[in-house]
Design a protein around this motif. Structure first.
Motif, PDB file in Angstrom:
ATOM      1  N   ALA A  16      66.329  63.165  47.326  1.00 22.83           N
ATOM      2  CA  ALA A  16      66.078  63.272  48.766  1.00 22.83           C
ATOM      3  C   ALA A  16      67.092  62.444  49.558  1.00 22.83           C
ATOM      4  O   ALA A  16      67.558  62.866  50.623  1.00 22.83           O
ATOM      5  CB  ALA A  16      64.651  62.828  49.089  1.00 22.83           C
ATOM      6  N   ILE A  17      67.440  61.264  49.035  1.00 17.34           N
ATOM      7  CA  ILE A  17      68.445  60.431  49.695  1.00 17.34           C
ATOM      8  C   ILE A  17      69.791  61.134  49.697  1.00 17.34           C
ATOM      9  O   ILE A  17      70.519  61.142  50.699  1.00 17.34           O
ATOM     10  CB  ILE A  17      68.562  59.067  48.998  1.00 17.34           C
ATOM     11  CG1 ILE A  17      67.302  58.236  49.257  1.00 17.34           C
ATOM     12  CG2 ILE A  17      69.804  58.316  49.471  1.00 17.34           C
ATOM     13  CD1 ILE A  17      67.117  57.819  50.701  1.00 17.34           C
ATOM     14  N   ARG A  18      70.134  61.755  48.571  1.00 18.16           N
ATOM     15  CA  ARG A  18      71.410  62.480  48.500  1.00 18.16           C
ATOM     16  C   ARG A  18      71.412  63.649  49.492  1.00 18.16           C
ATOM     17  O   ARG A  18      72.422  63.924  50.142  1.00 18.16           O
ATOM     18  CB  ARG A  18      71.636  62.986  47.080  1.00 18.16           C
ATOM     19  CG  ARG A  18      73.025  63.575  46.863  1.00 18.16           C
ATOM     20  CD  ARG A  18      73.298  63.750  45.381  1.00 18.16           C
ATOM     21  NE  ARG A  18      74.518  64.489  45.132  1.00 18.16           N
ATOM     22  CZ  ARG A  18      75.736  63.982  45.143  1.00 18.16           C
ATOM     23  NH1 ARG A  18      75.899  62.695  45.433  1.00 18.16           N
ATOM     24  NH2 ARG A  18      76.796  64.721  44.877  1.00 18.16           N
ATOM     25  N   GLU A  19      70.278  64.321  49.620  1.00 17.19           N
ATOM     26  CA  GLU A  19      70.166  65.411  50.597  1.00 17.19           C
ATOM     27  C   GLU A  19      70.327  64.876  52.016  1.00 17.19           C
ATOM     28  O   GLU A  19      70.978  65.496  52.868  1.00 17.19           O
ATOM     29  CB  GLU A  19      68.806  66.095  50.436  1.00 17.19           C
ATOM     30  CG  GLU A  19      68.546  67.237  51.397  1.00 17.19           C
ATOM     31  CD  GLU A  19      69.372  68.478  51.082  1.00 17.19           C
ATOM     32  OE1 GLU A  19      69.343  69.407  51.897  1.00 17.19           O
ATOM     33  OE2 GLU A  19      70.048  68.499  50.034  1.00 17.19           O
ATOM     34  N   MET A  20      69.753  63.706  52.277  1.00 17.46           N
ATOM     35  CA  MET A  20      69.889  63.107  53.602  1.00 17.46           C
ATOM     36  C   MET A  20      71.344  62.738  53.890  1.00 17.46           C
ATOM     37  O   MET A  20      71.817  62.898  55.028  1.00 17.46           O
ATOM     38  CB  MET A  20      69.002  61.862  53.721  1.00 17.46           C
ATOM     39  CG  MET A  20      69.081  61.195  55.082  1.00 17.46           C
ATOM     40  SD  MET A  20      67.986  59.772  55.245  1.00 17.46           S
ATOM     41  CE  MET A  20      66.398  60.600  55.299  1.00 17.46           C
TER      42      MET A  20
END
Length: 224
Positions: A16-20
């Motif tokens: 999710a952090i990478r997507e953000m």
């Protein structure tokens, strides 16, 4: 749910952090268009807005990874658009520092309003305890990213350098190369490749992406 990929698996939170981060890149380019600035100028302005006492041209060039002469030209552009100005250094009158103007603050806040609204909507669905835990987690993640950014890198010749540009000695490198090992791949990139789209959408990332997709203002300076 752990991510699939080569080597180590990472948690859904890491995905999710990478997507953000990907959504942040898209939103940053949208912000630049809305301000009528090039992406490098908008990034420089972001650094200035985040610096309480401004930045010297040398520090600005280091943060942006550009030459001092290019940083000087960039500051000239930001001054011409009313987004920055040069002022005497607060402790050394022989030097100058660059600060963001009130106009820059107003324009950036206005341009980011749709994004902030969507993020606040997502945050409103959290309980107070969840909101506090999320804020703590995000600050710790930001600190991890800053430490990563300040860590050793490789120059064009393949030599490892520290954040100040000095060489970093790796005592195990020679033995590793003697065994024929190649460069280490980006572990996070390998682990997340092909899996991010399978994860549940992250609300903050979606807010960034939707804000980036909104029509940008028509500025005559756009595209510089």
């Amino acid at each position: 749910m752990a991510g699939r990929g080569r080597g180590q698996s990472y948690s859904e939170v890491s995905h999710a952090i990478r997507e953000m981060l990907r959504a942040h890149s898209e939103a940053s380019q949208s912000l630049a268009r809305r301000l009528g600035l090039g992406i490098t100028d908008a990034t420089a302005l972001d650094h200035l807005l985040s610096s309480e006492n401004g930045l010297g041209p040398g520090e600005l060039s280091r943060r942006l990874g550009i030459r001092s002469a290019s940083a000087t030209t960039l500051v000239d552009r930001l001054e011409s658009t009313g987004h920055a100005r040069r002022v005497p250094h607060p402790t050394d009158r022989r030097r100058q520092t660059v600060i963001a103007t009130d106009q820059a603050y107003d324009e950036v806040l206005d341009a980011l309003a749709p994004l902030f609204h969507r993020v606040e909507q997502a945050a409103s669905r959290l309980t107070p305890d969840q909101a506090a835990a999320t804020a703590t987690f995000l600050r710790e993640t930001a600190e991890a990213m800053r430490d990563y950014a300040a860590g050793p890198t490789r120059d064009a010749a393949g030599s490892t350098r520290d954040a100040a540009g000095g060489p970093v000695r790796d005592p195990g490198r020679g033995a590793t190369e003697a065994r024929g090992a190649g460069p280490v791949r980006d572990a996070v990139g390998e682990a997340t490749r092909g899996t991010a789209d399978e994860l549940a959408p992250d609300p903050a990332a979606e807010a960034m992406r939707e804000s980036a997709a909104e029509p940008a203002r028509d500025h005559s300076a756009e595209g510089r």
